[in-house]
Scaffold this motif. Structure first.
Motif, mmCIF file in Angstrom:
data_model
loop_
_atom_site.group_PDB
_atom_site.id
_atom_site.type_symbol
_atom_site.label_atom_id
_atom_site.label_comp_id
_atom_site.label_asym_id
_atom_site.label_seq_id
_atom_site.Cartn_x
_atom_site.Cartn_y
_atom_site.Cartn_z
ATOM 1 N N ILE A 27 0.838 -1.195 0.000
ATOM 2 C CA ILE A 27 0.000 0.000 0.000
ATOM 3 C C ILE A 27 0.870 1.242 0.000
ATOM 4 O O ILE A 27 0.643 2.161 -0.787
ATOM 5 C CB ILE A 27 -0.951 -0.016 1.212
ATOM 6 N N SER A 28 1.867 1.289 0.874
ATOM 7 C CA SER A 28 2.751 2.454 0.917
ATOM 8 C C SER A 28 4.070 2.095 1.577
ATOM 9 O O SER A 28 4.163 1.135 2.339
ATOM 10 C CB SER A 28 2.091 3.603 1.678
ATOM 11 N N ILE A 29 5.085 2.889 1.252
ATOM 12 C CA ILE A 29 6.388 2.797 1.905
ATOM 13 C C ILE A 29 6.755 4.214 2.301
ATOM 14 O O ILE A 29 6.733 5.120 1.463
ATOM 15 C CB ILE A 29 7.473 2.229 0.966
ATOM 16 N N GLU A 30 7.064 4.416 3.571
ATOM 17 C CA GLU A 30 7.449 5.749 4.012
ATOM 18 C C GLU A 30 8.696 5.668 4.877
ATOM 19 O O GLU A 30 8.971 4.653 5.506
ATOM 20 C CB GLU A 30 6.316 6.420 4.775
ATOM 21 N N ARG A 31 9.440 6.746 4.857
ATOM 22 C CA ARG A 31 10.668 6.786 5.633
ATOM 23 C C ARG A 31 10.429 7.584 6.902
ATOM 24 O O ARG A 31 9.959 8.708 6.862
ATOM 25 C CB ARG A 31 11.772 7.433 4.837
ATOM 26 N N ARG A 32 10.743 6.968 8.024
ATOM 27 C CA ARG A 32 10.776 7.655 9.304
ATOM 28 C C ARG A 32 12.227 7.999 9.575
ATOM 29 O O ARG A 32 13.093 7.692 8.771
ATOM 30 C CB ARG A 32 10.195 6.758 10.405
ATOM 31 N N SER A 33 12.546 8.568 10.694
ATOM 32 C CA SER A 33 13.902 9.064 10.938
ATOM 33 C C SER A 33 14.991 8.051 10.599
ATOM 34 O O SER A 33 15.860 8.316 9.796
ATOM 35 C CB SER A 33 14.037 9.539 12.376
ATOM 36 N N ARG A 34 14.941 6.877 11.184
ATOM 37 C CA ARG A 34 15.951 5.862 10.882
ATOM 38 C C ARG A 34 15.339 4.530 10.466
ATOM 39 O O ARG A 34 16.035 3.520 10.458
ATOM 40 C CB ARG A 34 16.835 5.635 12.100
ATOM 41 N N HIS A 35 14.064 4.551 10.164
ATOM 42 C CA HIS A 35 13.380 3.312 9.806
ATOM 43 C C HIS A 35 12.509 3.534 8.583
ATOM 44 O O HIS A 35 12.096 4.645 8.300
ATOM 45 C CB HIS A 35 12.503 2.832 10.969
ATOM 46 N N ASP A 36 12.252 2.439 7.882
ATOM 47 C CA ASP A 36 11.292 2.441 6.775
ATOM 48 C C ASP A 36 10.043 1.742 7.266
ATOM 49 O O ASP A 36 10.119 0.688 7.895
ATOM 50 C CB ASP A 36 11.855 1.693 5.563
ATOM 51 N N ARG A 37 8.894 2.344 7.003
ATOM 52 C CA ARG A 37 7.623 1.766 7.439
ATOM 53 C C ARG A 37 6.857 1.337 6.197
ATOM 54 O O ARG A 37 6.567 2.154 5.326
ATOM 55 C CB ARG A 37 6.843 2.809 8.229
ATOM 56 N N ILE A 38 6.551 0.051 6.119
ATOM 57 C CA ILE A 38 5.904 -0.519 4.939
ATOM 58 C C ILE A 38 4.502 -0.970 5.336
ATOM 59 O O ILE A 38 4.332 -1.728 6.283
ATOM 60 C CB ILE A 38 6.718 -1.711 4.402
ATOM 61 N N HIS A 39 3.493 -0.498 4.606
ATOM 62 C CA HIS A 39 2.105 -0.864 4.853
ATOM 63 C C HIS A 39 1.711 -1.887 3.800
ATOM 64 O O HIS A 39 1.773 -1.608 2.602
ATOM 65 C CB HIS A 39 1.225 0.382 4.768
ATOM 66 N N LEU A 40 1.320 -3.083 4.235
ATOM 67 C CA LEU A 40 1.054 -4.209 3.343
ATOM 68 C C LEU A 40 -0.349 -4.757 3.527
ATOM 69 O O LEU A 40 -0.938 -4.619 4.594
ATOM 70 C CB LEU A 40 2.053 -5.337 3.630
ATOM 71 N N ARG A 41 -0.862 -5.417 2.475
ATOM 72 C CA ARG A 41 -2.167 -6.065 2.549
ATOM 73 C C ARG A 41 -2.058 -7.464 1.955
ATOM 74 O O ARG A 41 -1.479 -7.659 0.893
ATOM 75 C CB ARG A 41 -3.204 -5.282 1.759
ATOM 76 N N ASN A 42 -2.640 -8.432 2.657
ATOM 77 C CA ASN A 42 -2.729 -9.794 2.136
ATOM 78 C C ASN A 42 -3.943 -9.835 1.213
ATOM 79 O O ASN A 42 -5.071 -9.636 1.659
ATOM 80 C CB ASN A 42 -2.890 -10.784 3.285
ATOM 81 N N PRO A 43 -3.763 -10.074 -0.091
ATOM 82 C CA PRO A 43 -4.895 -10.027 -1.016
ATOM 83 C C PRO A 43 -5.926 -11.128 -0.788
ATOM 84 O O PRO A 43 -7.090 -10.968 -1.137
ATOM 85 C CB PRO A 43 -4.240 -10.154 -2.395
ATOM 86 N N LYS A 44 -5.518 -12.235 -0.185
ATOM 87 C CA LYS A 44 -6.452 -13.333 0.067
ATOM 88 C C LYS A 44 -7.451 -12.985 1.163
ATOM 89 O O LYS A 44 -8.647 -13.240 1.025
ATOM 90 C CB LYS A 44 -5.668 -14.574 0.494
ATOM 91 N N THR A 45 -6.963 -12.435 2.267
ATOM 92 C CA THR A 45 -7.815 -12.202 3.432
ATOM 93 C C THR A 45 -8.148 -10.731 3.656
ATOM 94 O O THR A 45 -9.064 -10.420 4.407
ATOM 95 C CB THR A 45 -7.137 -12.726 4.700
ATOM 96 N N GLY A 46 -7.389 -9.825 3.036
ATOM 97 C CA GLY A 46 -7.632 -8.408 3.228
ATOM 98 C C GLY A 46 -6.986 -7.847 4.492
ATOM 99 O O GLY A 46 -7.186 -6.685 4.820
ATOM 100 N N ARG A 72 7.135 -12.626 8.958
ATOM 101 C CA ARG A 72 6.958 -12.705 10.407
ATOM 102 C C ARG A 72 5.749 -11.880 10.864
ATOM 103 O O ARG A 72 4.989 -12.314 11.729
ATOM 104 C CB ARG A 72 8.208 -12.203 11.110
ATOM 105 N N ALA A 73 5.553 -10.711 10.276
ATOM 106 C CA ALA A 73 4.441 -9.853 10.670
ATOM 107 C C ALA A 73 3.098 -10.535 10.413
ATOM 108 O O ALA A 73 2.180 -10.448 11.236
ATOM 109 C CB ALA A 73 4.508 -8.527 9.918
ATOM 110 N N PHE A 74 2.970 -11.226 9.292
ATOM 111 C CA PHE A 74 1.710 -11.904 8.996
ATOM 112 C C PHE A 74 1.576 -13.208 9.785
ATOM 113 O O PHE A 74 0.479 -13.617 10.113
ATOM 114 C CB PHE A 74 1.564 -12.147 7.499
ATOM 115 N N ARG A 75 2.689 -13.849 10.089
ATOM 116 C CA ARG A 75 2.649 -15.063 10.896
ATOM 117 C C ARG A 75 2.166 -14.774 12.316
ATOM 118 O O ARG A 75 1.539 -15.611 12.953
ATOM 119 C CB ARG A 75 4.037 -15.711 10.929
ATOM 120 N N GLN A 76 2.448 -13.569 12.817
ATOM 121 C CA GLN A 76 2.032 -13.201 14.167
ATOM 122 C C GLN A 76 0.515 -13.168 14.309
ATOM 123 O O GLN A 76 -0.003 -13.358 15.406
ATOM 124 C CB GLN A 76 2.613 -11.846 14.554
ATOM 125 N N VAL A 77 -0.202 -12.919 13.227
ATOM 126 C CA VAL A 77 -1.664 -12.922 13.284
ATOM 127 C C VAL A 77 -2.251 -14.223 12.765
ATOM 128 O O VAL A 77 -3.451 -14.336 12.539
ATOM 129 C CB VAL A 77 -2.274 -11.716 12.520
#
Length: 84
Positions: A27-46, A72-77
């Protein structure tokens, strides 16, 4: 900044690394001070998740670590992402 520059730069490489390994929508990739924040969506489940990765020089160019963090992020849910 033009779209061509984005595709050739770090964010384009992150996008390619994720899209070439996993079936997931970015969905988006944004840069924070020292980190990259990636917003993702699983197309199967939404399901949407935020993944925060380091952008330090030590890990630049190691895109397999970003793919690992996405899995890992999706495995956590309780979801497993399909690999290509």
């Amino acid at each position: 900044m033009t779209w061509q520059t984005v595709l050739k730069g770090r964010y384009g490489k992150i996008r390619d690394a994720i899209k070439n390994k996993l079936v997931v929508d970015i969905i988006s990739i944004e840069r924070r001070s020292r980190h990259d924040r990636i917003h993702l969506r699983n197309p199967k489940t939404g399901t949407t998740r935020f993944v925060t990765t380091s952008s330090s020089p030590k890990v630049k160019g190691k895109f397999h670590l970003i793919v690992r963090d996405v899995k890992r992020a999706f495995r956590q849910v309780g979801e497993e992402l399909e690999e290509i």
